[in-house]
Enzyme design. Structure first.
Site, mmCIF file in Angstrom:
data_model
loop_
_atom_site.group_PDB
_atom_site.id
_atom_site.type_symbol
_atom_site.label_atom_id
_atom_site.label_comp_id
_atom_site.label_asym_id
_atom_site.label_seq_id
_atom_site.Cartn_x
_atom_site.Cartn_y
_atom_site.Cartn_z
ATOM 1 N N ALA A 1 0.834 -1.198 0.000
ATOM 2 C CA ALA A 1 0.000 0.000 0.000
ATOM 3 C C ALA A 1 0.869 1.248 0.000
ATOM 4 C CB ALA A 1 -0.903 -0.004 1.225
ATOM 5 N N GLY B 1 0.068 -5.442 0.444
ATOM 6 C CA GLY B 1 -1.071 -5.453 -0.460
ATOM 7 C C GLY B 1 -0.759 -6.069 -1.804
ATOM 8 N N GLU C 1 -1.179 -9.686 -1.277
ATOM 9 C CA GLU C 1 -2.612 -9.949 -1.092
ATOM 10 C C GLU C 1 -3.348 -9.943 -2.435
ATOM 11 O OE1 GLU C 1 -3.953 -8.323 3.184
ATOM 12 O OE2 GLU C 1 -2.833 -6.845 2.022
ATOM 13 N N GLU D 1 3.317 -5.870 7.251
ATOM 14 C CA GLU D 1 2.556 -4.736 7.813
ATOM 15 C C GLU D 1 2.788 -4.520 9.307
ATOM 16 O OE1 GLU D 1 0.130 -5.936 4.160
ATOM 17 O OE2 GLU D 1 1.387 -6.920 5.669
#
Length: 723
Positions: free
Chosen positions: A75, A121, A124, A146
């Protein structure tokens, strides 16, 4: 011809698409970034992409890949830093997850063709694809890190990962933020296959789609069971009964993201994937709005990036590159500096008083490289190439042609002065001379130099090959050109530079000293040594104060205290001994307990056993009947460091808030969850910090009296920010 979805996707910024017999290959390539991230506009574009692909009847499969040497690295942390409300945080992750869920339940095959590193992310995104292939390179890292910024994976990671690799392995990866190589990822089932290059990557992706035209995720198949058992399985019940205690043993409750990850996995794996994803979003919100996350993002992302971009570097000088560096002293520090310099491709001259000492210093590089080879991270050829760059010598004549000299000899002004004079007789007029001193004022050391404007401090931390920070110390006469060269060298060896002005102890050693000294002072007051050490860990520090003092060496600390006393008295100033000083004097002078190096200090170090606190400590310093609350001990350890940092900022020893915060975490390990020493003050609130400091001062001594800058800031309602 699948013109419909291809045209729609090609209209999106940073996305391009092409079709091959119904297989749509979408390439993510953000033109304004070196690496792709999930940031502003990404969720909306991805939603359009998803809908276009699903509604295109001629599109039978989708390949998601990258136009860069990495895939998607996570992210956009800058975007996360702007989150202010729970609704913002919840919608941010739910929007992306809605698209990912549509893709994986579309009935069409979706493959992640991972061109390189996929983190957070980015991974993911890949986990929501039915098949995952990655380039098999030592540079490719796959993980969900994270937790290192106080967050949890909010794009489905806490739900898809355990359903792929099992709960226990998933928890290990997420709570530790571990990254895997492609081969490791294949072994645990995180990805399915590897490719040698981009052509093979896409070829394999297309072949899989053609062989599997109607794919679905395992968790969407009837009768699916979580590998190794769901949260109700007896084995997993045991894992979840132990995991929180193990996590707390390491984190001491300072990192709520770890608990939230455990909770998200536990609760999510009691239900179906859709409810699990909603559960994850709620725990993500709790993390994103936490003080810990805000502290860590502010310092370990925003401020760290400012430093790396050259916030403290003089602007008007072109970037420089060191080709040849001379290192004086081949002890632990000199050997480490030689290694990192050679690793960066520089010629290194490693000089010591005896050739045996110089060779021993070079052998440090050999050992590090042998270890890297044994772990598959290097080769014999690379090892030899690096060692060939290091020339050992006892002759100062070999320093001829060096762009930079780094002196790393014993902390003695006279010895260092001799090194300076001998070096300057040989090195070019343009060369920079640096001292690795950790405490001696650079301005004082520069008096031995014929060119004090080219004299600077480069304070490394031990072990040099692992520690990320270098403290650059600017002397009274150090010019900006020299600072710029020093800054560039630190970047060249892939370290993080902070810039401070000259003073005794500089910034890091001065503030670090307050931590260990406070722990020793507590011992002298009759506080039980075990309570002191527990408070150190509870405060978020990497090591408790007495153990850390043993590592540093009590004799070295006593030497620095005595040297400081002599220097201040020579300047006509009064030396006020710290309450820790008589304890250190007794341990060293009377008892010969100098620390770990002699196997006895505050701890005993048995040959065939674990270290333990020296039992006689409580006889030397009897434990008082009334012991203070543990929170008092924790506060003393944190507040004394933060207050000393504020004094350094007030005295212009440390130049920027970013340097103070990053330096405190990378330099001596100040509690990362607090975001650094000045961020800790901000987080507490300057007014409340002043109030609590005064309480501590009334109970434990005037060293806790708040710095004047804090009193002034509290009155004005200000906090520490860089302009």
């Amino acid at each position: 011809m699948s013109t419909n979805s291809v045209n729609a996707i090609n209209e999106l910024i940073n996305f391009s698409a092409e079709s091959d017999n119904g297989i749509i290959t979408v390439t993510i390539d953000q033109a304004d970034r070196k690496m792709n991230v999930i940031g502003d506009g990404f969720n909306e574009a991805f939603a359009t992409l998803t809908d276009a692909f699903i509604s295109d009847e001629e599109a039978k499969g989708l390949i998601l890949t990258s136009g860069k040497s990495t895939f998607v690295v996570g992210a956009d942390i800058d975007q996360l830093a702007t989150i202010e409300t729970a609704e913002q945080a919840f919608n941010l992750v739910e929007d992306l997850k809605a698209s990912l869920r549509k893709l994986e339940t579309s009935g069409k095959s979706v493959v992640a063709a991972i061109t390189g590193t996929a983190l957070g992310g980015g991974l993911e995104l890949a986990l929501a694809c039915h098949y995952r292939i990655a380039i098999d390179s030592s540079k490719t890292k796959l993980g969900l890190p994270e937790v290192k910024l106080g967050l949890l994976p909010g794009g489905g990671g806490t739900q898809r990962l355990p359903r792929l690799v099992g709960i226990q392995k998933a928890l290990e990866l997420m709570t530790q933020g571990k990254a895997l190589s492609p081969q490791q990822a294949v072994e645990i089932g995180l990805i399915h296959d590897v490719a040698s290059d981009n052509d093979e990557l896409i070829k394999k992706a297309k072949k899989w789609i053609n062989n599997n035209p109607k794919a679905s995720q395992p968790w969407d198949n009837k009768g699916f069971k979580v590998p190794g058992g769901d949260s109700k399985h007896p084995k997993m019940v045991q894992v979840f009964s132990i995991a929180p205690a193990m996590a707390n043993q390491k984190s001491h409750g300072n990192y709520p993201a770890i608990t939230h990850i455990l909770s998200s996995v536990f609760e999510g794996c009691l239900t179906d994937i859709d409810n699990g994803l909603k559960i994850e979003s709620r725990f993500f919100v709790a993390c994103a709005l936490s003080d810990v996350s805000k502290n860590m993002i502010n310092t370990l992302w925003t401020q760290l990036n400012s430093i790396k971009k050259g916030q403290s570097r003089p602007e008007r000088f072109a970037r420089s590159k060191i080709s040849k560096v001379g290192i004086l002293g081949a002890g632990m520090m000199g050997a480490g500096i030689a290694y990192v310099s050679a690793k960066a491709g520089m010629e290194v001259v490693l000089l010591d008083t005896a050739i045996e000492g110089a060779e021993k210093g070079k052998n440090y590089s050999t050992k590090l490289l042998d270890k890297a080879i044994s772990r598959g991270r290097s080769t014999e050829e690379k090892k030899q190439a690096l060692l060939d760059l290091i020339k050992t010598t006892t002759s100062y004549d070999d320093l001829e042609g060096c762009d930079l000299i780094i002196e790393a000899v014993f902390e003695d002004v006279d010895i260092k002065a001799e090194c300076t004079r001998k070096s300057e007789a040989v090195i070019p007029e343009t060369a920079v001379y640096a001292s690795n001193t950790s405490t001696l004022p650079i301005t004082e050391l520069a008096k031995a130099s014929k060119r004090p404007n080219q004299f600077i401090g480069l304070h490394f931390f031990s072990p040099v090959d692992k520690m990320l920070l270098v403290e650059i110390i600017v002397g009274k006469e150090t010019d900006d050109a020299t600072l710029a060269k020093g800054f560039d060298y630190v970047g060249q060896i892939a370290k993080t530079p902070i810039v401070v002005n000259d003073s005794r102890g500089f910034y890091t050693s001065r503030v670090f000293g307050t931590y260990v000294s406070e722990g020793i002072a507590m011992l002298g007051e009759g506080i039980h040594p075990r309570s002191i050490e527990v408070a150190g860990m509870k405060s978020g520090m990497p090591m408790p104060p007495l153990a850390l003092q043993d590592e540093v060496s009590l004799s070295l600390s006593l030497h620095i205290m005595q040297q400081t006393k002599r220097a201040l008295e020579a300047e006509g100033k009064t030396f006020t001994p710290h309450p820790a000083m008589p304890v250190v004097e007794k341990m060293v002078k009377e008892l010969g307990r100098e620390g770990k190096k002699v196997a006895k200090g505050f701890y005993d170090y048995p040959e065939n056993g674990e270290k333990h606190l020296w039992p006689e400590l409580t006889e030397l310093y009897p434990t008082t009947d009334e012991q203070p609350f543990q929170q008092d001990l924790v506060d003393r350890l944190l507040y004394v460091q933060a207050n000393e940092t504020a004094k350094c900022f007030e005295e212009n020893v440390v130049r920027t808030v970013a340097d103070a915060n990053v330096g405190s975490i990378f330099g001596w390990g100040f509690a990362p969850n607090q975001g650094g020493t000045l961020q800790f003050i901000n987080s507490v609130g300057v007014d409340k910090f002043v109030e609590r400091s005064r309480e501590l001062a009334s109970k434990y001594g005037e060293r806790f009296e708040p710095a004047q800058i804090l009193v002034d800031m509290a009155q004005k309602g200000e906090e520490f920010v860089d302009g």
